[in-house]
Design an enzyme around this catalytic site. Sequence first.
Site, short mmCIF file in Angstrom:
data_model
loop_
_atom_site.label_atom_id
_atom_site.label_comp_id
_atom_site.label_asym_id
_atom_site.label_seq_id
_atom_site.Cartn_x
_atom_site.Cartn_y
_atom_site.Cartn_z
N TYR A 195 4.79 27.35 180.42
CA TYR A 195 3.73 26.34 180.24
C TYR A 195 3.26 25.77 181.58
O TYR A 195 2.15 25.26 181.68
CB TYR A 195 4.22 25.19 179.37
CG TYR A 195 4.06 25.39 177.88
CD1 TYR A 195 4.53 26.53 177.26
CD2 TYR A 195 3.45 24.42 177.10
CE1 TYR A 195 4.40 26.70 175.90
CE2 TYR A 195 3.31 24.58 175.74
CZ TYR A 195 3.79 25.72 175.14
OH TYR A 195 3.65 25.87 173.79
N LYS A 222 15.82 35.46 176.33
CA LYS A 222 15.46 36.88 176.23
C LYS A 222 16.08 37.55 177.46
O LYS A 222 15.40 38.19 178.27
CB LYS A 222 13.93 37.03 176.16
CG LYS A 222 13.43 38.43 175.87
CD LYS A 222 13.74 38.94 174.47
CE LYS A 222 13.31 40.40 174.35
NZ LYS A 222 13.75 41.03 173.06
N ASP A 273 14.24 36.98 169.72
CA ASP A 273 13.75 37.76 168.57
C ASP A 273 14.77 37.73 167.45
O ASP A 273 14.44 37.52 166.28
CB ASP A 273 13.36 39.20 168.98
CG ASP A 273 14.43 39.90 169.82
OD1 ASP A 273 15.39 39.24 170.26
OD2 ASP A 273 14.29 41.12 170.04
N ASP A 320 8.94 26.13 171.31
CA ASP A 320 7.71 25.85 170.56
C ASP A 320 7.64 26.76 169.33
O ASP A 320 7.37 26.31 168.21
CB ASP A 320 6.50 26.10 171.47
CG ASP A 320 5.18 25.85 170.78
OD1 ASP A 320 5.07 24.83 170.08
OD2 ASP A 320 4.26 26.68 170.93
N ASP A 374 8.31 25.79 164.93
CA ASP A 374 7.34 25.94 163.84
C ASP A 374 7.98 26.76 162.72
O ASP A 374 7.82 26.46 161.53
CB ASP A 374 6.07 26.65 164.32
CG ASP A 374 5.01 25.68 164.84
OD1 ASP A 374 5.36 24.55 165.21
OD2 ASP A 374 3.81 26.07 164.86
C1 IPM Z 1 3.65 21.30 170.15
C2 IPM Z 1 2.25 21.84 170.25
C3 IPM Z 1 1.80 21.78 171.70
C4 IPM Z 1 2.73 22.67 172.51
C5 IPM Z 1 0.33 22.15 171.96
C6 IPM Z 1 -0.60 21.30 171.13
C7 IPM Z 1 -0.01 22.08 173.41
O1 IPM Z 1 2.17 23.13 169.73
O2 IPM Z 1 3.88 20.14 170.53
O3 IPM Z 1 4.52 22.02 169.65
O4 IPM Z 1 2.53 23.90 172.57
O5 IPM Z 1 3.67 22.14 173.10
MN MN Z 2 3.98 23.80 168.72
#
Ligand code: IPM
Ligand code: MN
Length: 369
Positions: free
Chosen positions: A141, A191, A223, A247, A251
Amino acid sequence: MEANIVVLPGDGIGPEVVEGAVAVLTAVSHQFHHTFTTHTHLMGGCAIDTVGNSLPDETLAACLQADAVLLGAVGGYKWDNPDAADRPERGLLALRKGLGLFANLRPLKLYPELMAASPLKAEKLAGVDMLVIRELTGGIYFGERARWTDDAGEEWGKDTMIYSAGEVRRVAEIAFRAAQGRRKRVASIDKANVLDSSRLWRKTVNEVAANYPDVTLEHVLVDAATMHLLSRPSSFDVLVAGNMFGDIITDEASMLSGSMGNLPSASLGAAQNGHGCPRGLYEPIHGSAPDIAGMGIANPIGTIMSAAMLLRHSLGLEDEALAVETAVARTIAAGHRTVDLARDGEPSLSTRAMAEMVVKYMEPIIGDR
Ligand code: IPM
Ligand code: MN
């Protein structure tokens, strides 16, 4: 207690879910006799539109003065132009970096009444209780990046995954200390079979682990981790991962709970506030959901639970944090659902009504004390 909280509603559903969480914080302040002063500032797409900068200087300055920051979400279709000089997400990354928030805590607890909303079978979900610690101010990032066109007219884009041992060590320390207060297991995600930055990550995590002989460490390739999160989710306790891997896996993990709308996060660094606690940034892990923005139907639980983390980590108010978390659990147990959680035919509440329900369930908890 007197606390100064900066509120950054942001874009999309951000203002709606933040309104719900602020209502809960206001109820906490009344019921526990605290004075929480909130100041709202611009960040993200709304800040680009209003002052031409996704992270205005005065917003960063206010956050640096605050005891804690509560954020909704940033981004939306309107600012999706890939060639734009500034983007809402840039503001969020600059805020995390500017506040030095290198550790992002993303706890995942399941509500028994929501098991049916999860895509996994109930028997796989029993005992799921994990805390993902995502490195937040380094890695790909923040590595060197570029876009260019070569002499043959071919376009290129580059991002660099880069970590120093120090960056890995400080986030690993947080993971091991957290594990000591839990089930004493750390899974480090990398990884290392391909990436040099991951080989340094793994070596450094091993060095930190040597100081925590009571904690069991496993290394999991990212993975494989995505698979194990579905095949053996209850085996995980604390997971620690670099910025991008963290990240992605959060999710995925959030869906075990039935909706990513439920998940809170706390971002912490080394800086302390006036209460001798880390100054943190608290935000749900979901995004701005532009498809439902303004409809008043977003799930405020992730932001309300983020406010509970704010009370715990940045203000040291454990009883208050527990009161909020218990009220959320009782709201869900009583069958109240936002549309993302409701099953076919079940009625659903608006964002505001759901938050009001949490406030209502908090009163008797405080009465019980
Ligand atoms: C998160 C989001 C952010 C990230 C985006 C909106 C920049 O996906 O907080 O998980 O990738 O960190
Ligand atoms: Mn995110």
